[in-house]
Write a protein that holds these residues in place. Structure first.
Motif, short mmCIF file in Angstrom:
data_model
loop_
_atom_site.label_atom_id
_atom_site.label_comp_id
_atom_site.label_asym_id
_atom_site.label_seq_id
_atom_site.Cartn_x
_atom_site.Cartn_y
_atom_site.Cartn_z
N UNK A 147 0.85 -1.19 0.00
CA UNK A 147 0.00 0.00 0.00
C UNK A 147 0.88 1.24 0.00
N UNK A 148 0.76 2.04 -1.03
CA UNK A 148 1.48 3.31 -1.09
C UNK A 148 2.98 3.20 -0.90
N UNK A 149 3.58 2.14 -1.43
CA UNK A 149 5.02 1.99 -1.30
C UNK A 149 5.45 1.25 -0.04
N UNK A 150 4.52 1.05 0.89
CA UNK A 150 4.83 0.29 2.10
C UNK A 150 4.36 -1.15 1.92
N UNK A 151 4.98 -2.06 2.64
CA UNK A 151 4.65 -3.47 2.53
C UNK A 151 4.16 -3.96 3.88
N UNK B 173 3.20 -6.65 10.35
CA UNK B 173 4.12 -5.53 10.49
C UNK B 173 4.14 -4.78 9.16
N UNK B 174 4.11 -3.45 9.22
CA UNK B 174 4.25 -2.63 8.02
C UNK B 174 5.68 -2.09 7.98
N UNK B 175 6.33 -2.26 6.82
CA UNK B 175 7.69 -1.73 6.66
C UNK B 175 7.75 -0.97 5.34
N UNK B 176 8.69 -0.06 5.26
CA UNK B 176 8.87 0.74 4.04
C UNK B 176 9.60 -0.08 2.98
N UNK B 177 9.55 0.40 1.75
CA UNK B 177 10.27 -0.25 0.65
C UNK B 177 11.77 -0.29 0.94
N UNK B 178 12.30 0.78 1.54
CA UNK B 178 13.73 0.85 1.85
C UNK B 178 14.12 -0.27 2.83
N UNK B 179 13.27 -0.50 3.83
CA UNK B 179 13.54 -1.58 4.79
C UNK B 179 13.43 -2.94 4.10
#
Length: 70
Positions: free
Chosen positions: A45-49, A58-64
């Motif tokens: 969702x919106x670049x987050x996974x 757990x929601x993490x960012x694309x960078x993570x």
């Protein structure tokens, strides 16, 4: 091996390696992202996974997600 962000939604993957600087690595390990753990991507969702790991979501960012190799 590939970064977690390239894994398919709904498919279980086994974490092979967690990269990044020591602070980032420690943060991810505290969330349960350790070598040998199973992880399933629930959605993007919106670049987050959003992932299922150790019976938690757990929601993490694309960078993570790029630092987690499966």
């Amino acid at each position: 091996m590939m970064p977690l962000m390239f894994a398919n939604v709904g498919e279980e993957n086994i974490i092979k390696k967690v990269g990044g600087n020591p602070e980032t690595k420690k943060h991810l390990e505290n969330l349960g992202f350790v070598a040998g753990a199973g992880v399933i991507i629930i959605s993007e969702i919106g670049g987050n996974i959003i992932v299922n790991i150790k019976e938690s979501r757990v929601a993490i960012s694309r960078e993570m997600a790029q630092k987690i190799m499966v």
